[in-house]
Enzyme design. Sequence first.
Site, short mmCIF file in Angstrom:
data_model
loop_
_atom_site.label_atom_id
_atom_site.label_comp_id
_atom_site.label_asym_id
_atom_site.label_seq_id
_atom_site.Cartn_x
_atom_site.Cartn_y
_atom_site.Cartn_z
N HIS A 1 0.87 -0.99 -0.01
CA HIS A 1 -0.47 0.04 -0.17
C HIS A 1 1.40 1.48 -0.38
O HIS A 1 0.09 2.27 -0.59
CB HIS A 1 -0.88 -0.13 0.76
N ASP B 1 -2.59 1.81 -4.88
CA ASP B 1 -3.94 2.18 -4.07
C ASP B 1 -4.86 1.66 -4.22
O ASP B 1 -4.98 0.83 -5.02
CB ASP B 1 -4.44 3.22 -3.29
#
Length: 228
Positions: A201, A205
């Site tokens: 992450h 995203d």
Amino acid sequence: MSKGIKIAGMTEIMGRRMKESWQTSPRVTYSMSVEISAAEAFIRTFNGAHEQENLKINYNHLLMKACALASKKYELFNSSVEGDEIILHHEINIGLAVATEKGLMVPNVKSVDQLTFKELCQETRRIIQGAREMKLNYDDICGGTFTITNLGMYGIEGFTPIINQPEVAILGVNQICTRLMMEGETILTKRFMPLNLVADHRIIDGAMAAEYLNQVKGSLEAPEMMEA
């Protein structure tokens, strides 16, 4: 009486790398299912046409090609993190997790996006055989940019694989399942392959992961469009 087993060799190396990955990458898992009727038909047709050459493709080959083409479009999936830089790799080298007598190995096929399915079939067969016979060379093991691990044949219905550092994503493939679907007033039986994409992450995203998975899904549901 208890028995101690020393952690050494490939097990030690794999354990160290998995610990590093767990401590380094903040992971998020994204799940999506792919309807596989077109993939099944494509595999049957290809294998029938290449029977005399003893060439057979399977879902792993379609997955490798689909992920390579998606990584070509979404280049962050074909990257790694080095210090404070994101390195975008010019080759798309797809690793395939292979179980061996001495533990898990992840050899990779180079430039998958540029290979035909015939070439991909030949090269994948070579690295899998080499892994199981412990005859791989250094280049076969190094340089991977994305990994696929398929536990569907073991009956696994869902899992979250650990990212193969220094890569930023890995695809877990689960057991194919049958579902009843409504189309108008008709009930149909369809087969689906559940996929779990695990992504770092820091780099990827949720929106980007969703777009990537949808690209993979689209390729798998129209596999004839992937042939180079």
